[in-house]
Design a protein around this motif. Structure first.
Motif, mmCIF file in Angstrom:
data_model
loop_
_atom_site.group_PDB
_atom_site.id
_atom_site.type_symbol
_atom_site.label_atom_id
_atom_site.label_comp_id
_atom_site.label_asym_id
_atom_site.label_seq_id
_atom_site.Cartn_x
_atom_site.Cartn_y
_atom_site.Cartn_z
ATOM 1 N N MET A 1 0.846 -1.191 0.000
ATOM 2 C CA MET A 1 0.000 0.000 0.000
ATOM 3 C C MET A 1 0.884 1.245 0.000
ATOM 4 O O MET A 1 1.834 1.342 0.769
ATOM 5 N N GLU A 2 0.563 2.199 -0.886
ATOM 6 C CA GLU A 2 1.325 3.437 -0.967
ATOM 7 C C GLU A 2 1.013 4.327 0.229
ATOM 8 O O GLU A 2 -0.136 4.559 0.576
ATOM 9 N N VAL A 3 2.065 4.804 0.877
ATOM 10 C CA VAL A 3 1.921 5.641 2.065
ATOM 11 C C VAL A 3 2.736 6.920 1.869
ATOM 12 O O VAL A 3 3.869 6.869 1.374
ATOM 13 N N ASP A 4 2.166 8.051 2.251
ATOM 14 C CA ASP A 4 2.883 9.323 2.175
ATOM 15 C C ASP A 4 2.674 10.057 3.489
ATOM 16 O O ASP A 4 1.632 9.919 4.145
ATOM 17 N N ASP B 1 -5.859 25.386 7.121
ATOM 18 C CA ASP B 1 -6.358 24.922 5.822
ATOM 19 C C ASP B 1 -5.956 23.475 5.555
ATOM 20 O O ASP B 1 -6.771 22.673 5.082
ATOM 21 N N LEU B 2 -4.697 23.128 5.841
ATOM 22 C CA LEU B 2 -4.231 21.762 5.587
ATOM 23 C C LEU B 2 -4.932 20.765 6.493
ATOM 24 O O LEU B 2 -5.337 19.685 6.043
ATOM 25 N N ALA B 3 -5.106 21.111 7.763
ATOM 26 C CA ALA B 3 -5.799 20.217 8.688
ATOM 27 C C ALA B 3 -7.260 20.019 8.275
ATOM 28 O O ALA B 3 -7.775 18.901 8.289
ATOM 29 N N ASN B 4 -7.926 21.092 7.881
ATOM 30 C CA ASN B 4 -9.318 20.984 7.456
ATOM 31 C C ASN B 4 -9.443 20.167 6.173
ATOM 32 O O ASN B 4 -10.387 19.392 6.003
ATOM 33 N N HIS B 5 -8.505 20.338 5.247
ATOM 34 C CA HIS B 5 -8.560 19.614 3.975
ATOM 35 C C HIS B 5 -8.397 18.108 4.195
ATOM 36 O O HIS B 5 -9.119 17.309 3.598
ATOM 37 N N CYS B 6 -7.446 17.731 5.053
ATOM 38 C CA CYS B 6 -7.132 16.310 5.237
ATOM 39 C C CYS B 6 -8.017 15.624 6.272
ATOM 40 O O CYS B 6 -8.285 14.422 6.157
ATOM 41 N N LEU B 7 -8.461 16.366 7.283
ATOM 42 C CA LEU B 7 -9.177 15.749 8.399
ATOM 43 C C LEU B 7 -10.627 16.184 8.513
ATOM 44 O O LEU B 7 -11.389 15.568 9.253
ATOM 45 N N ILE C 1 -0.480 10.907 7.977
ATOM 46 C CA ILE C 1 -0.071 9.739 7.195
ATOM 47 C C ILE C 1 -1.183 9.423 6.207
ATOM 48 O O ILE C 1 -2.291 9.042 6.600
ATOM 49 N N LEU C 2 -0.893 9.608 4.924
ATOM 50 C CA LEU C 2 -1.872 9.381 3.872
ATOM 51 C C LEU C 2 -1.732 7.955 3.351
ATOM 52 O O LEU C 2 -0.668 7.577 2.847
ATOM 53 N N LEU C 3 -2.781 7.180 3.468
ATOM 54 C CA LEU C 3 -2.771 5.801 3.002
ATOM 55 C C LEU C 3 -3.301 5.728 1.576
ATOM 56 O O LEU C 3 -4.033 6.608 1.121
ATOM 57 N N GLY C 4 -2.936 4.688 0.878
ATOM 58 C CA GLY C 4 -3.305 4.556 -0.525
ATOM 59 C C GLY C 4 -4.792 4.443 -0.759
ATOM 60 O O GLY C 4 -5.275 4.741 -1.857
ATOM 61 N N ASP C 5 -5.548 4.027 0.254
ATOM 62 C CA ASP C 5 -6.989 3.874 0.083
ATOM 63 C C ASP C 5 -7.758 5.157 0.391
ATOM 64 O O ASP C 5 -8.987 5.149 0.474
ATOM 65 N N GLY C 6 -7.035 6.262 0.557
ATOM 66 C CA GLY C 6 -7.683 7.541 0.821
ATOM 67 C C GLY C 6 -7.846 7.880 2.286
ATOM 68 O O GLY C 6 -8.257 8.992 2.617
ATOM 69 N N LYS C 7 -7.525 6.957 3.169
ATOM 70 C CA LYS C 7 -7.650 7.216 4.603
ATOM 71 C C LYS C 7 -6.453 8.013 5.109
ATOM 72 O O LYS C 7 -5.381 8.001 4.516
ATOM 73 N N VAL C 8 -6.670 8.713 6.218
ATOM 74 C CA VAL C 8 -5.627 9.537 6.829
ATOM 75 C C VAL C 8 -5.456 9.120 8.280
ATOM 76 O O VAL C 8 -6.432 8.981 9.015
ATOM 77 N N MET C 9 -4.215 8.910 8.687
ATOM 78 C CA MET C 9 -3.889 8.635 10.079
ATOM 79 C C MET C 9 -3.121 9.819 10.648
ATOM 80 O O MET C 9 -2.452 10.554 9.910
ATOM 81 N N VAL C 10 -3.213 10.008 11.955
ATOM 82 C CA VAL C 10 -2.517 11.099 12.632
ATOM 83 C C VAL C 10 -1.566 10.512 13.668
ATOM 84 O O VAL C 10 -1.943 9.649 14.461
ATOM 85 N N GLU C 11 -0.331 10.983 13.630
ATOM 86 C CA GLU C 11 0.653 10.619 14.639
ATOM 87 C C GLU C 11 1.300 11.899 15.160
ATOM 88 O O GLU C 11 1.393 12.896 14.440
ATOM 89 N N VAL C 12 1.739 11.845 16.393
ATOM 90 C CA VAL C 12 2.425 12.979 17.010
ATOM 91 C C VAL C 12 3.873 12.598 17.231
ATOM 92 O O VAL C 12 4.170 11.563 17.828
ATOM 93 N N LYS C 13 4.790 13.434 16.717
ATOM 94 C CA LYS C 13 6.213 13.169 16.884
ATOM 95 C C LYS C 13 6.589 13.290 18.356
ATOM 96 O O LYS C 13 6.212 14.253 19.030
#
Length: 271
Positions: free
Chosen positions: A1-4, A119-125, A223-235
């Motif tokens: 699965m492609e991950v970005d 804007d980025l948070a609203n677009h992705c989440l 974390i953008l998954l190939g199926d269109g889902k988004v995960m959130v992680e905190v460094k």
């Protein structure tokens, strides 16, 4: 699965930048901008889209610079649009940037502005995908401030200094992630009346909240998954503010913006 992975930082890498040229002069810059934005934003959120006229020695027309937050989305957009008509009668050329990055830029990163973070948070989440809560916002004073306030200018104003600190919590309820961050801002100004003082106070209230939110987003990874889902992680970093670390008193020794002064510690008491 492609991950970005997306970070809340200004995208500087070549693999996130596209150049578009061979744009016909049949349309206005505003129309070209609108059409390009429709096409390329369908691949992912854009940091920048700029349309410029060709140089005087080149044939009439336009070219465009497009920056994505995601290298994978930029690559996909390039493959899908290069050599296509899109919105005009002749095909466009779309290429990934090959321009060498200056050394002083390649060694550092810049956080996104407050507006771009939102804007980025609203677009992705989505608008309900994250929340921010102010834990404490207070004015910070020092012993020398009283002396500064007594200095009167020749024009009749009084030299004043305001300093505010903010501790903020950023939460992602659907992902079970939380982080905290703080910011301190200060400003020296000549106060000529109560309305000036109130305006500066309101300005710093807004600014310190925005700086704290930017600081909190700087620890977040999308974390953008190939199926269109988004995960959130905190460094996890050594200076990260965790909820259990900020109960009671938080010591802040960073000033944003403004020049660094002496190493003083400021007490942000959580009430």
């Amino acid at each position: 699965m492609e991950v970005d992975i997306l970070e809340f930082q200004v995208p500087l890498e070549n693999n996130k930048t596209l150049f578009v040229w061979d744009i016909q002069p049949s349309y206005t810059e505003a129309h070209i901008y609108d059409r390009l934005h429709r096409v390329f934003s369908s691949f992912g959120p854009l940091y920048l889209l700029k349309v410029c006229p060709n140089a005087p020695l080149c044939p009439p027309g336009f070219y465009a610079l497009i920056k994505f937050y995601s290298a994978a989305q930029a690559s996909k957009a390039q493959r899908r649009t290069d050599g296509r008509l899109l919105f005009q009668d002749s095909p466009l050329k779309v290429r990934l940037s090959s321009k060498q990055m200056p050394q002083f830029l390649s060694n550092g990163s810049r956080p996104l502005s407050h507006a771009r973070c939102v804007d980025l948070a609203n677009h992705c989440l989505g608008f309900n995908g994250w929340t921010s809560d102010i834990i404490t916002l207070k004015e910070l004073k020092d012993e020398e401030e009283g002396e500064v306030k007594q200095e009167e200018e020749e024009g009749g104003g009084t030299e004043r200094k305001l300093r505010f600190g903010c501790l903020l919590q950023l939460s992602f309820p659907h992902h079970g992630q939380t982080t905290r961050a703080s910011a301190v801002v200060e400003e020296c100004f000549t106060c000529t009346g109560p309305e000036v003082f109130l305006q500066r106070r309101c300005k710093l209230h807004r600014l310190v909240r925005e700086r704290a939110l930017v600081q909190a987003f700087s620890a977040v990874l999308l974390i953008l998954l190939g199926d269109g889902k988004v995960m959130v992680e905190v460094k996890q970093t050594s200076d990260q503010l965790l909820p259990e670390d900020t109960e009671g008193v938080l010591q802040v020794n960073e000033f944003t913006p403004g020049e660094e002064e002496e190493d003083e510690e400021w007490d942000l008491t959580v009430s």
